[in-house]
Design a protein around this motif. Sequence first.
Motif, mmCIF file in Angstrom:
data_model
loop_
_atom_site.group_PDB
_atom_site.id
_atom_site.type_symbol
_atom_site.label_atom_id
_atom_site.label_comp_id
_atom_site.label_asym_id
_atom_site.label_seq_id
_atom_site.Cartn_x
_atom_site.Cartn_y
_atom_site.Cartn_z
ATOM 1 N N ASN A 192 -0.558 4.034 -10.899
ATOM 2 C CA ASN A 192 -0.049 2.733 -10.455
ATOM 3 C C ASN A 192 -1.067 1.931 -9.645
ATOM 4 O OD1 ASN A 192 2.418 3.237 -11.639
ATOM 5 N ND2 ASN A 192 3.316 4.064 -9.785
ATOM 6 N N TYR A 193 -1.847 2.601 -8.806
ATOM 7 C CA TYR A 193 -2.714 1.900 -7.864
ATOM 8 C C TYR A 193 -4.186 2.285 -7.973
ATOM 9 C CZ TYR A 193 1.865 1.256 -5.771
ATOM 10 O OH TYR A 193 3.187 0.958 -5.570
ATOM 11 N N GLY A 194 -4.549 3.003 -9.011
ATOM 12 C CA GLY A 194 -5.900 3.540 -9.133
ATOM 13 C C GLY A 194 -7.012 2.508 -9.139
ATOM 14 N N LYS A 195 -6.720 1.304 -9.560
ATOM 15 C CA LYS A 195 -7.757 0.260 -9.618
ATOM 16 C C LYS A 195 -7.854 -0.558 -8.332
ATOM 17 C CE LYS A 195 -7.370 -0.390 -14.636
ATOM 18 N NZ LYS A 195 -7.889 0.811 -15.028
ATOM 19 N N MET A 237 0.852 -1.186 0.000
ATOM 20 C CA MET A 237 0.000 0.000 0.000
ATOM 21 C C MET A 237 0.889 1.238 0.000
ATOM 22 S SD MET A 237 -3.002 1.432 0.107
ATOM 23 C CE MET A 237 -4.027 0.023 0.304
ATOM 24 N N PRO A 238 0.702 2.134 -0.957
ATOM 25 C CA PRO A 238 1.542 3.337 -1.008
ATOM 26 C C PRO A 238 1.082 4.380 0.002
ATOM 27 C CG PRO A 238 -0.049 3.363 -2.774
ATOM 28 C CD PRO A 238 -0.222 2.043 -2.078
ATOM 29 N N PHE A 239 2.014 4.964 0.674
ATOM 30 C CA PHE A 239 1.719 6.059 1.599
ATOM 31 C C PHE A 239 2.516 7.270 1.149
ATOM 32 C CE2 PHE A 239 0.929 2.241 4.050
ATOM 33 C CZ PHE A 239 -0.337 2.514 4.534
ATOM 34 N N PHE A 240 1.834 8.264 0.607
ATOM 35 C CA PHE A 240 2.532 9.407 0.060
ATOM 36 C C PHE A 240 2.133 10.708 0.725
ATOM 37 C CE2 PHE A 240 -1.219 8.741 -2.488
ATOM 38 C CZ PHE A 240 -1.761 9.997 -2.612
ATOM 39 N N ARG A 241 1.524 10.654 1.850
ATOM 40 C CA ARG A 241 1.040 11.855 2.492
ATOM 41 C C ARG A 241 1.994 12.276 3.618
ATOM 42 N NH1 ARG A 241 -3.759 12.385 -0.344
ATOM 43 N NH2 ARG A 241 -4.798 10.446 -0.758
ATOM 44 N N TYR A 242 3.222 12.575 3.230
ATOM 45 C CA TYR A 242 4.269 12.880 4.200
ATOM 46 C C TYR A 242 4.671 14.350 4.207
ATOM 47 C CZ TYR A 242 4.913 7.861 4.299
ATOM 48 O OH TYR A 242 4.722 6.523 4.414
ATOM 49 N N TYR A 243 3.901 15.207 3.621
ATOM 50 C CA TYR A 243 4.307 16.591 3.456
ATOM 51 C C TYR A 243 4.057 17.459 4.686
ATOM 52 C CZ TYR A 243 4.932 15.350 -1.382
ATOM 53 O OH TYR A 243 5.368 14.748 -2.525
ATOM 54 N N LEU A 244 3.267 17.016 5.632
ATOM 55 C CA LEU A 244 2.958 17.815 6.813
ATOM 56 C C LEU A 244 4.221 18.143 7.601
ATOM 57 C CD1 LEU A 244 0.945 19.154 8.716
ATOM 58 C CD2 LEU A 244 0.716 16.958 9.876
ATOM 59 N N GLY A 245 5.083 17.186 7.813
ATOM 60 C CA GLY A 245 6.309 17.438 8.567
ATOM 61 C C GLY A 245 7.194 18.465 7.895
ATOM 62 N N GLU A 246 7.310 18.375 6.602
ATOM 63 C CA GLU A 246 8.111 19.345 5.855
ATOM 64 C C GLU A 246 7.508 20.747 5.952
ATOM 65 O OE1 GLU A 246 11.374 20.271 3.260
ATOM 66 O OE2 GLU A 246 10.906 18.359 4.202
ATOM 67 N N MET A 247 6.203 20.831 5.841
ATOM 68 C CA MET A 247 5.546 22.141 5.954
ATOM 69 C C MET A 247 5.670 22.695 7.372
ATOM 70 S SD MET A 247 2.257 21.927 3.375
ATOM 71 C CE MET A 247 1.188 21.444 4.649
ATOM 72 N N LEU A 248 5.577 21.842 8.370
ATOM 73 C CA LEU A 248 5.762 22.306 9.748
ATOM 74 C C LEU A 248 7.190 22.800 9.982
ATOM 75 C CD1 LEU A 248 3.780 19.664 11.812
ATOM 76 C CD2 LEU A 248 3.219 22.074 11.490
#
Length: 93
Positions: free
Chosen positions: A59-62, A1-12
């Motif tokens: 890649n994982y849309g289906k 399972m792809p997890f790509f929601r890691y931008y919060l730490g960078e924005m903080l």
Amino acid sequence: MPFFRYYLGEMLFWTGVFVTGFTALDTVGQWVVALIGYLGIIYVMFSGARRLEIRQNKNYGKDPEYQAYVKSTPIMVPFIPLYSVEKYTFLVG
């Protein structure tokens, strides 16, 4: 399972850098440059999330598990219901 929601730490991190620099900003020009830099970093985070979302959807849309994850997980900040940035074409980077 792809997890790509890691931008919060960078924005903080960049928000912290921006906020801690407040005492060093004396003139309006310095404030403008600092604000432009901060907004530029935030723009880069959102445009990167858009590019990654497009690639992940190819890649994982289906995959039904992936679709359930995407529909239930905010893309940037927890508790703010922004689940996709793919449709925002101004975020081309």
